[in-house]
Scaffold this motif. Structure first.
Motif, PDB file in Angstrom:
ATOM      1  N   MET A   1     -25.919 117.460  58.326  1.00  0.00           N
ATOM      2  CA  MET A   1     -26.626 116.304  58.902  1.00  0.00           C
ATOM      3  C   MET A   1     -27.425 116.739  60.116  1.00  0.00           C
ATOM      4  N   TYR A   2     -28.718 116.413  60.148  1.00  0.00           N
ATOM      5  CA  TYR A   2     -29.543 116.745  61.292  1.00  0.00           C
ATOM      6  C   TYR A   2     -29.202 115.831  62.456  1.00  0.00           C
ATOM      7  N   SER A   3     -29.149 116.391  63.658  1.00  0.00           N
ATOM      8  CA  SER A   3     -28.821 115.579  64.828  1.00  0.00           C
ATOM      9  C   SER A   3     -29.871 115.662  65.915  1.00  0.00           C
ATOM     10  N   ILE A   4     -30.746 116.670  65.881  1.00  0.00           N
ATOM     11  CA  ILE A   4     -31.753 116.864  66.907  1.00  0.00           C
ATOM     12  C   ILE A   4     -33.122 116.987  66.244  1.00  0.00           C
ATOM     13  N   ILE A   5     -34.108 116.288  66.794  1.00  0.00           N
ATOM     14  CA  ILE A   5     -35.482 116.355  66.298  1.00  0.00           C
ATOM     15  C   ILE A   5     -36.361 116.848  67.442  1.00  0.00           C
ATOM     16  N   VAL A   6     -37.117 117.913  67.199  1.00  0.00           N
ATOM     17  CA  VAL A   6     -37.991 118.489  68.219  1.00  0.00           C
ATOM     18  C   VAL A   6     -39.433 118.167  67.845  1.00  0.00           C
ATOM     19  N   VAL A   7     -40.170 117.587  68.794  1.00  0.00           N
ATOM     20  CA  VAL A   7     -41.568 117.220  68.578  1.00  0.00           C
ATOM     21  C   VAL A   7     -42.429 118.118  69.457  1.00  0.00           C
ATOM     22  N   PRO A   8     -43.205 119.029  68.880  1.00  0.00           N
ATOM     23  CA  PRO A   8     -44.009 119.979  69.666  1.00  0.00           C
ATOM     24  C   PRO A   8     -45.109 119.276  70.457  1.00  0.00           C
ATOM     25  N   PRO A   9     -45.800 120.009  71.339  1.00  0.00           N
ATOM     26  CA  PRO A   9     -46.954 119.437  72.049  1.00  0.00           C
ATOM     27  C   PRO A   9     -47.924 118.783  71.081  1.00  0.00           C
ATOM     28  N   PRO A  10     -48.659 117.755  71.523  1.00  0.00           N
ATOM     29  CA  PRO A  10     -49.366 116.845  70.618  1.00  0.00           C
ATOM     30  C   PRO A  10     -50.216 117.463  69.530  1.00  0.00           C
ATOM     31  N   THR A  11     -51.051 118.450  69.852  1.00  0.00           N
ATOM     32  CA  THR A  11     -51.958 118.968  68.829  1.00  0.00           C
ATOM     33  C   THR A  11     -52.011 120.480  68.873  1.00  0.00           C
TER      34      THR A  11
ATOM     35  N   PRO B   1     -26.235 120.486  63.794  1.00  0.00           N
ATOM     36  CA  PRO B   1     -25.347 121.022  64.826  1.00  0.00           C
ATOM     37  C   PRO B   1     -25.120 122.523  64.659  1.00  0.00           C
ATOM     38  N   GLY B   2     -25.286 123.249  65.763  1.00  0.00           N
ATOM     39  CA  GLY B   2     -25.116 124.691  65.749  1.00  0.00           C
ATOM     40  C   GLY B   2     -26.393 125.472  65.539  1.00  0.00           C
ATOM     41  N   GLU B   3     -27.450 124.832  65.055  1.00  0.00           N
ATOM     42  CA  GLU B   3     -28.712 125.534  64.834  1.00  0.00           C
ATOM     43  C   GLU B   3     -29.494 125.687  66.136  1.00  0.00           C
ATOM     44  N   ARG B   4     -30.272 126.772  66.212  1.00  0.00           N
ATOM     45  CA  ARG B   4     -31.059 127.075  67.405  1.00  0.00           C
ATOM     46  C   ARG B   4     -32.535 127.140  67.052  1.00  0.00           C
ATOM     47  N   LEU B   5     -33.363 126.798  68.034  1.00  0.00           N
ATOM     48  CA  LEU B   5     -34.807 126.867  67.850  1.00  0.00           C
ATOM     49  C   LEU B   5     -35.420 127.516  69.086  1.00  0.00           C
TER      50      LEU B   5
ATOM     51  N   GLY C   1     -50.272 130.407  79.333  1.00  0.00           N
ATOM     52  CA  GLY C   1     -49.361 130.197  80.442  1.00  0.00           C
ATOM     53  C   GLY C   1     -47.910 130.064  80.041  1.00  0.00           C
ATOM     54  N   VAL C   2     -47.618 130.135  78.749  1.00  0.00           N
ATOM     55  CA  VAL C   2     -46.246 130.015  78.250  1.00  0.00           C
ATOM     56  C   VAL C   2     -45.713 131.412  77.958  1.00  0.00           C
ATOM     57  N   SER C   3     -44.489 131.665  78.355  1.00  0.00           N
ATOM     58  CA  SER C   3     -43.876 132.975  78.117  1.00  0.00           C
ATOM     59  C   SER C   3     -43.820 133.281  76.624  1.00  0.00           C
ATOM     60  N   ARG C   4     -43.809 134.563  76.310  1.00  0.00           N
ATOM     61  CA  ARG C   4     -43.747 134.967  74.898  1.00  0.00           C
ATOM     62  C   ARG C   4     -42.498 134.386  74.232  1.00  0.00           C
ATOM     63  N   ARG C   5     -41.397 134.452  74.909  1.00  0.00           N
ATOM     64  CA  ARG C   5     -40.173 133.795  74.439  1.00  0.00           C
ATOM     65  C   ARG C   5     -39.698 132.930  75.600  1.00  0.00           C
ATOM     66  N   ALA C   6     -40.120 131.672  75.593  1.00  0.00           N
ATOM     67  CA  ALA C   6     -39.967 130.807  76.768  1.00  0.00           C
ATOM     68  C   ALA C   6     -38.586 130.176  76.871  1.00  0.00           C
ATOM     69  N   GLY C   7     -37.990 129.839  75.744  1.00  0.00           N
ATOM     70  CA  GLY C   7     -36.705 129.168  75.813  1.00  0.00           C
ATOM     71  C   GLY C   7     -36.103 128.961  74.441  1.00  0.00           C
ATOM     72  N   GLU C   8     -34.975 128.284  74.433  1.00  0.00           N
ATOM     73  CA  GLU C   8     -34.265 128.054  73.181  1.00  0.00           C
ATOM     74  C   GLU C   8     -33.534 126.718  73.259  1.00  0.00           C
ATOM     75  N   ILE C   9     -33.654 125.942  72.203  1.00  0.00           N
ATOM     76  CA  ILE C   9     -32.976 124.654  72.070  1.00  0.00           C
ATOM     77  C   ILE C   9     -31.852 124.815  71.055  1.00  0.00           C
ATOM     78  N   THR C  10     -30.674 124.307  71.401  1.00  0.00           N
ATOM     79  CA  THR C  10     -29.526 124.399  70.499  1.00  0.00           C
ATOM     80  C   THR C  10     -28.952 123.012  70.268  1.00  0.00           C
ATOM     81  N   ALA C  11     -28.821 122.626  68.996  1.00  0.00           N
ATOM     82  CA  ALA C  11     -28.231 121.333  68.656  1.00  0.00           C
ATOM     83  C   ALA C  11     -26.714 121.404  68.784  1.00  0.00           C
ATOM     84  N   GLN C  12     -26.142 120.370  69.396  1.00  0.00           N
ATOM     85  CA  GLN C  12     -24.686 120.355  69.607  1.00  0.00           C
ATOM     86  C   GLN C  12     -24.095 119.019  69.163  1.00  0.00           C
TER      87      GLN C  12
END
Length: 265
Positions: free
Chosen positions: A1-11, A25-29, A46-57
């Protein structure tokens, strides 16, 4: 079951809206300007090559800030200015908001990445008896609960009283989507309340503000011997407390609405 929805910058650069990403749950983006095919590509110098990571919990998510120098801000668009800051290098910072906006500073731009956490986990109705039936001193599922005295409410407010209308009028600008708005003056509160409370005056509104300060325990009550310190910024303190603990929500602004007139017969 999906629990987190990520919406990127508008365009994207070609003008198309990028696809939403759904995490179980448990997946990373991972996100950044140079992530793999499984990551969220943000094409900005201006965004780092690997800027961050989102993890569903499950019912919430965590954010890792992989930037070496830039703080990220996570805003609650519905929270009257509520936000958290995630320092450079911080890993797995928990984000408690149902609707969130990660703000990425990028060479003069502020790029929003929205994250939705629509999954809500609650106790079963059978376990929700007064003061938490099904609970014991040992925690959930201990087999106790249901007996004894009920727990006193943290803040007891009556939404039918004048003082609540005064509190709602004070909170209204920030609940209307201006989280940093200046609070209304007493005279402005009087004018806002006059359609539903024709007898409102500076004296009566100020009395209700003073009453709220005592009722919400910002000042000691008259039954105490000590007068307590002078409360500066009384309105700011009341609004901050009310919004922080959801004593006044946007739906409560209906108390300020003028009831429709009955149709003439």
């Amino acid at each position: 079951m999906y629990s987190i929805i990520v919406v990127p910058p508008p365009t994207t650069e070609d003008g198309r809206d990028p696809a939403q990403r759904r995490l179980a749950p448990g997946e990373r983006l991972a996100f950044g300007r140079a992530v793999g095919a499984d990551g969220l590509l943000i094409e900005h110098d201006g965004v780092s090559r690997r800027a961050g990571e989102i993890t569903a919990q499950g019912a919430f998510w965590t954010l890792s800030n992989l930037s070496g120098h830039q703080t990220y801000v996570v805003e609650n668009p519905e929270g009257a200015g509520e936000h958290i800051k995630v320092a450079p290098g911080r890993l797995d910072a928990p984000v408690p908001f149902e609707f969130s906006r990660i703000v990425l500073p990028a060479a003069g731009d502020l790029l929003p990445v929205e994250v939705w956490a629509p999954r809500h986990d609650y106790l079963r109705a059978a376990d929700e008896a007064e003061d938490g039936a099904g609970f014991s001193d040992g925690g959930v599922g201990g087999g106790g609960g249901g007996g004894g005295e009920p727990t006193a409410p943290a803040f007891s407010v009556d939404r039918t009283k004048r003082y609540f209308a005064v509190l709602a009028a004070l909170c209204e600008p920030r609940l209307r989507g201006a989280p940093h708005a200046a609070l209304p003056t007493v005279d402005q509160v009087v004018e806002r309340l006059r359609p539903t409370w024709p007898a409102a005056s500076r004296t009566s509104v100020q009395w209700n503000i003073d009453y709220l300060a005592v009722k919400l325990r910002l000042k000691p009550g008259p039954e105490t011997a000590e007068p307590g310190p002078r409360l500066n910024g009384k309105k700011e303190s009341l609004v901050s407390l009310a919004l922080r603990f959801d004593l006044v929500r946007e739906d409560d602004l209906l108390v300020l609405a003028v009831p429709p007139r009955r149709a003439l017969r």
